[in-house]
Design a protein around this motif. Structure first.
Motif, PDB file in Angstrom:
ATOM      1  N   LEU A  28       7.403 -15.810  -2.502  1.00  0.00           N
ATOM      2  CA  LEU A  28       6.670 -14.622  -2.051  1.00  0.00           C
ATOM      3  C   LEU A  28       7.392 -13.404  -2.601  1.00  0.00           C
ATOM      4  CD1 LEU A  28       5.951 -15.102   1.775  1.00  0.00           C
ATOM      5  CD2 LEU A  28       4.260 -14.931  -0.071  1.00  0.00           C
ATOM      6  N   SER A  29       6.813 -12.783  -3.637  1.00  0.00           N
ATOM      7  CA  SER A  29       7.408 -11.583  -4.219  1.00  0.00           C
ATOM      8  C   SER A  29       6.784 -10.372  -3.545  1.00  0.00           C
ATOM      9  CB  SER A  29       7.154 -11.569  -5.735  1.00  0.00           C
ATOM     10  OG  SER A  29       7.467 -10.299  -6.289  1.00  0.00           O
ATOM     11  N   MET A  30       7.502  -9.765  -2.628  1.00  0.00           N
ATOM     12  CA  MET A  30       6.983  -8.593  -1.905  1.00  0.00           C
ATOM     13  C   MET A  30       8.151  -7.776  -1.366  1.00  0.00           C
ATOM     14  SD  MET A  30       5.327 -10.694   1.323  1.00  0.00           S
ATOM     15  CE  MET A  30       6.360 -11.343   2.658  1.00  0.00           C
ATOM     16  N   GLY A  31       7.946  -6.454  -1.361  1.00  0.00           N
ATOM     17  CA  GLY A  31       8.993  -5.560  -0.887  1.00  0.00           C
ATOM     18  C   GLY A  31       9.639  -4.810  -2.039  1.00  0.00           C
ATOM     19  N   MET A  32       9.733  -3.487  -1.898  1.00  0.00           N
ATOM     20  CA  MET A  32      10.344  -2.611  -2.889  1.00  0.00           C
ATOM     21  C   MET A  32      11.361  -1.730  -2.151  1.00  0.00           C
ATOM     22  SD  MET A  32       6.939  -2.046  -5.224  1.00  0.00           S
ATOM     23  CE  MET A  32       6.609  -0.363  -4.857  1.00  0.00           C
ATOM     24  N   ARG A  38       0.832  -1.204   0.000  1.00  0.00           N
ATOM     25  CA  ARG A  38       0.000   0.000   0.000  1.00  0.00           C
ATOM     26  C   ARG A  38       0.858   1.242   0.000  1.00  0.00           C
ATOM     27  NH1 ARG A  38      -3.804  -0.375   5.201  1.00  0.00           N
ATOM     28  NH2 ARG A  38      -2.997  -2.449   5.609  1.00  0.00           N
ATOM     29  N   GLU A  39       0.371   2.300  -0.673  1.00  0.00           N
ATOM     30  CA  GLU A  39       1.100   3.569  -0.587  1.00  0.00           C
ATOM     31  C   GLU A  39       0.802   4.213   0.764  1.00  0.00           C
ATOM     32  OE1 GLU A  39       0.021   5.645  -4.322  1.00  0.00           O
ATOM     33  OE2 GLU A  39       0.230   3.576  -5.013  1.00  0.00           O
ATOM     34  N   HIS A  40       1.735   5.015   1.235  1.00  0.00           N
ATOM     35  CA  HIS A  40       1.568   5.769   2.490  1.00  0.00           C
ATOM     36  C   HIS A  40       1.150   4.893   3.661  1.00  0.00           C
ATOM     37  CE1 HIS A  40       1.739   8.966  -0.406  1.00  0.00           C
ATOM     38  NE2 HIS A  40       0.587   8.617  -0.926  1.00  0.00           N
ATOM     39  N   ALA A  41       1.598   3.664   3.690  1.00  0.00           N
ATOM     40  CA  ALA A  41       1.239   2.811   4.827  1.00  0.00           C
ATOM     41  C   ALA A  41       2.317   2.903   5.901  1.00  0.00           C
ATOM     42  CB  ALA A  41       1.101   1.374   4.350  1.00  0.00           C
ATOM     43  N   THR A  42       1.919   2.694   7.122  1.00  0.00           N
ATOM     44  CA  THR A  42       2.904   2.666   8.203  1.00  0.00           C
ATOM     45  C   THR A  42       3.652   1.333   8.143  1.00  0.00           C
ATOM     46  OG1 THR A  42       1.415   1.585   9.744  1.00  0.00           O
ATOM     47  CG2 THR A  42       1.340   3.995   9.678  1.00  0.00           C
ATOM     48  N   PRO A  43       4.850   1.284   8.735  1.00  0.00           N
ATOM     49  CA  PRO A  43       5.574   0.008   8.781  1.00  0.00           C
ATOM     50  C   PRO A  43       4.730  -1.118   9.392  1.00  0.00           C
ATOM     51  CG  PRO A  43       7.012   1.797   9.459  1.00  0.00           C
ATOM     52  CD  PRO A  43       5.652   2.394   9.288  1.00  0.00           C
ATOM     53  N   VAL A  44       3.933  -0.772  10.378  1.00  0.00           N
ATOM     54  CA  VAL A  44       3.096  -1.805  11.023  1.00  0.00           C
ATOM     55  C   VAL A  44       2.063  -2.363  10.033  1.00  0.00           C
ATOM     56  CG1 VAL A  44       1.381  -2.230  12.832  1.00  0.00           C
ATOM     57  CG2 VAL A  44       3.421  -0.877  13.340  1.00  0.00           C
ATOM     58  N   ASP A  45       1.442  -1.461   9.266  1.00  0.00           N
ATOM     59  CA  ASP A  45       0.469  -1.912   8.258  1.00  0.00           C
ATOM     60  C   ASP A  45       1.135  -2.785   7.197  1.00  0.00           C
ATOM     61  OD1 ASP A  45      -1.618  -0.601   9.437  1.00  0.00           O
ATOM     62  OD2 ASP A  45      -1.455   1.192   8.173  1.00  0.00           O
ATOM     63  N   ARG A  46       2.337  -2.373   6.793  1.00  0.00           N
ATOM     64  CA  ARG A  46       3.042  -3.150   5.761  1.00  0.00           C
ATOM     65  C   ARG A  46       3.362  -4.533   6.261  1.00  0.00           C
ATOM     66  NH1 ARG A  46       5.465   0.491   1.506  1.00  0.00           N
ATOM     67  NH2 ARG A  46       4.273   2.309   2.020  1.00  0.00           N
ATOM     68  N   SER A  47       3.880  -4.586   7.466  1.00  0.00           N
ATOM     69  CA  SER A  47       4.243  -5.859   8.031  1.00  0.00           C
ATOM     70  C   SER A  47       3.014  -6.762   8.157  1.00  0.00           C
ATOM     71  CB  SER A  47       4.855  -5.482   9.330  1.00  0.00           C
ATOM     72  OG  SER A  47       5.162  -6.147  10.154  1.00  0.00           O
ATOM     73  N   HIS A  48       1.906  -6.169   8.503  1.00  0.00           N
ATOM     74  CA  HIS A  48       0.640  -6.892   8.613  1.00  0.00           C
ATOM     75  C   HIS A  48       0.223  -7.449   7.236  1.00  0.00           C
ATOM     76  CE1 HIS A  48      -3.811  -6.954   8.632  1.00  0.00           C
ATOM     77  NE2 HIS A  48      -3.659  -7.421   9.850  1.00  0.00           N
ATOM     78  N   GLU A  50      13.037  -4.453   3.691  1.00  0.00           N
ATOM     79  CA  GLU A  50      13.515  -5.077   4.930  1.00  0.00           C
ATOM     80  C   GLU A  50      12.342  -5.659   5.736  1.00  0.00           C
ATOM     81  OE1 GLU A  50      15.488  -1.699   4.719  1.00  0.00           O
ATOM     82  OE2 GLU A  50      17.528  -2.446   5.089  1.00  0.00           O
ATOM     83  N   ILE A  51      11.228  -4.942   5.704  1.00  0.00           N
ATOM     84  CA  ILE A  51      10.021  -5.447   6.385  1.00  0.00           C
ATOM     85  C   ILE A  51       9.563  -6.730   5.680  1.00  0.00           C
ATOM     86  CG2 ILE A  51       7.618  -4.938   6.976  1.00  0.00           C
ATOM     87  CD1 ILE A  51       8.336  -1.939   6.855  1.00  0.00           C
ATOM     88  N   ALA A  52       9.615  -6.703   4.351  1.00  0.00           N
ATOM     89  CA  ALA A  52       9.189  -7.882   3.572  1.00  0.00           C
ATOM     90  C   ALA A  52      10.074  -9.092   3.876  1.00  0.00           C
ATOM     91  CB  ALA A  52       9.197  -7.550   2.079  1.00  0.00           C
ATOM     92  N   ILE A  53      11.375  -8.858   4.000  1.00  0.00           N
ATOM     93  CA  ILE A  53      12.298  -9.966   4.314  1.00  0.00           C
ATOM     94  C   ILE A  53      11.982 -10.527   5.698  1.00  0.00           C
ATOM     95  CG2 ILE A  53      14.716 -10.520   4.849  1.00  0.00           C
ATOM     96  CD1 ILE A  53      15.486  -8.666   2.479  1.00  0.00           C
ATOM     97  N   ALA A  54      11.686  -9.632   6.637  1.00  0.00           N
ATOM     98  CA  ALA A  54      11.324 -10.104   7.984  1.00  0.00           C
ATOM     99  C   ALA A  54      10.078 -10.983   7.931  1.00  0.00           C
ATOM    100  CB  ALA A  54      11.094  -8.914   8.910  1.00  0.00           C
TER     101      ALA A  54
END
Ligand code: PLP
Length: 239
Positions: free
Chosen positions: A205-209, A171-181, A214-218
């Protein structure tokens, strides 16, 4: 075209170091994370610089732009990923040119991709695009219907495509917490599908730009797609 050339080799080194750190923090092996250098809007010279520094995986999002680069770079070491939305009437251009497609979202497109495969190369590696946060402006399957879609696809037994996993765009303009979720939700969706019979290869799993890899890798990303942190900012386009 950007006026000054970015230090592509240095940027790649820096990204690889960040991947190693993020993987270590998550207790993961960095070798299981594939880095796709997203070269859309970038000149062929930039891809050649990346190749000279030992990087061979590129992502493009339009056929028109990719065609020129494919012609200019005929290097068997290069692995091409198509990461843009694709209409089924364009499917025939993918097999034989690209190794991976990240954006499958219809059975019609799947059939056409498989029909266009001539059997001389390995099947196209395919990811299902999921609109994990239900963003009305984004393409992709609704999370709830993704397992059924994967099951229907498996039933078709299409020889030209190999179903490898899921892809999402954060999502655009999402917080790190939202992204991780969101990324964790994609991982759970993948885990559920991979547990079904016949889905042993459904591991990706293709995710993270650039701004959230780094959140996506976690959260378990196996493929990250990075553009601006490698090639510099893209020219402003109205699209
Ligand atoms: C452009 C693009 C990227 C790369 O974005 P950056 O923020 O420049 O890293 C990744 N994935 C997709 C699908 C894209 O279109």
């Amino acid at each position: 075209m950007p006026e000054t050339s970015p230090d592509i080799s240095g940027n790649l080194d820096h990204i690889r170091a960040r991947i190693r750190r993020a993987a270590a923090a998550a207790g993961r092996d960095p070798a299981e994370i594939r880095l796709v250098a997203v070269s859309k809007y970038m000149p062929v010279e930039f891809l050649q610089q990346a190749i000279r520094s030992g990087h061979y995986i590129f992502g493009e999002n339009t056929l028109q732009e990719a065609a020129a680069k494919l012609r200019a770079i005929q290097d068997p070491r290069v692995e091409w990923h198509f990461i843009g939305h694709l209409q089924s009437n364009k499917a025939r251009f993918i097999p034989g040119n690209f190794h991976w497609l990240h954006t499958l979202d219809s059975l019609k497109l799947a059939r056409k991709l498989s029909d266009a495969w001539d059997g001389t190369q390995p099947p196209l590696q395919v990811l299902l695009q999921v609109n994990i946060a239900h963003d009305p402006r984004k393409y992709g399957l609704a999370p709830d219907s993704t397992p059924e879609f994967a099951a229907d696809l498996l039933q078709l037994e299409l020889p030209g495509i190999s179903l490898r996993g899921l892809m999402t765009i954060g999502r655009e303009h999402a917080t790190p917490v939202d992204r991780s979720h969101d990324f964790a939700a994609l991982r759970r969706l993948r885990d559920g599908i991979a547990a079904r019979p016949g889905m042993d290869c459904f591991s990706e799993l293709s995710m993270g730009m650039s701004d959230d890899f780094e959140i996506a890798i976690a959260e378990g990303a196996t493929i990250i797609r990075i553009g601006s942190s490698i090639f510099g900012p893209r020219p402003q386009v109205s699209a």
